[in-house]
Motif scaffolding. Structure first.
Motif, short mmCIF file in Angstrom:
data_model
loop_
_atom_site.label_atom_id
_atom_site.label_comp_id
_atom_site.label_asym_id
_atom_site.label_seq_id
_atom_site.Cartn_x
_atom_site.Cartn_y
_atom_site.Cartn_z
N GLU A 21 0.85 -1.20 0.00
CA GLU A 21 0.00 0.00 0.00
C GLU A 21 0.88 1.24 0.00
OE1 GLU A 21 -4.05 -1.28 2.31
OE2 GLU A 21 -2.44 -0.49 3.54
N GLU A 27 1.76 5.40 0.17
CA GLU A 27 1.29 6.51 1.00
C GLU A 27 0.02 7.07 0.38
OE1 GLU A 27 2.38 7.75 3.92
OE2 GLU A 27 3.92 6.19 3.97
N ARG A 62 -4.08 3.72 2.31
CA ARG A 62 -3.80 2.78 3.40
C ARG A 62 -5.10 2.24 3.97
NH1 ARG A 62 1.62 3.18 5.87
NH2 ARG A 62 2.85 3.64 4.03
N ASP A 114 -5.23 -0.53 10.07
CA ASP A 114 -4.12 -1.38 10.51
C ASP A 114 -4.54 -2.82 10.78
OD1 ASP A 114 -2.41 0.73 10.28
OD2 ASP A 114 -2.32 1.18 12.44
N TRP A 148 -4.86 -4.68 7.51
CA TRP A 148 -3.54 -4.98 6.93
C TRP A 148 -2.89 -6.16 7.66
CZ3 TRP A 148 -1.66 -4.15 2.44
CH2 TRP A 148 -0.30 -4.27 2.19
#
Length: 126
Positions: free
Chosen positions: A28, A30, A33, A36, A39
């Motif tokens: 991913e 910048e 995204r 968290d 991911w």
């Protein structure tokens, strides 16, 4: 029989071009995204399914495919040892005789003509 290295399974780096680590496949940049936890779970799922599927496929097919490749390379070795290399050697032997005959004919027929022409043109100067 040689023992199998269970740590370094690609000592000759035959499969360096195959990138199957999570970081080599998914990334991913910048500004784009995911959350968290998504991911982290994606990382876990990717590695889990990669491991499970790869191990199942190698369990089901790996031994048979390895046996087939063993037979294939045995056949290649057999053909080279018992057919191709002897045929090439026969060609080398026959070509050596042909080369000798050709050199003899050229030195008898062509060389005198070339020497005669050289003797004529050697007297021309600028």
């Amino acid at each position: 029989m040689d023992s199998v290295d269970l740590v370094n399974r690609d000592p000759n780096n035959l499969n360096d071009h195959i990138k199957v680590q999570f970081e080599d496949v998914l990334a991913e940049p910048e500004g784009a995204r995911s959350i968290d936890c998504v991911w982290k779970l994606s990382y876990t799922c990717f590695n889990l399914w990669l491991g499970i599927c790869y191990k199942l496929m190698t369990l089901c097919y790996g031994i048979c495919i390895a046996a087939e490749w063993g037979c294939e390379f045995a056949a290649i070795a057999f053909y080279h040892i018992w057919y191709i290399t002897p045929v090439l050697r026969v060609c080398e032997i026959n070509c050596a005789v042909f080369t000798k005959i050709t050199k003899t004919c050229l030195s008898c027929c062509i060389e005198p003509c070339c020497e005669a022409c050289g003797a004529i043109f050697i007297h021309f100067k600028k």
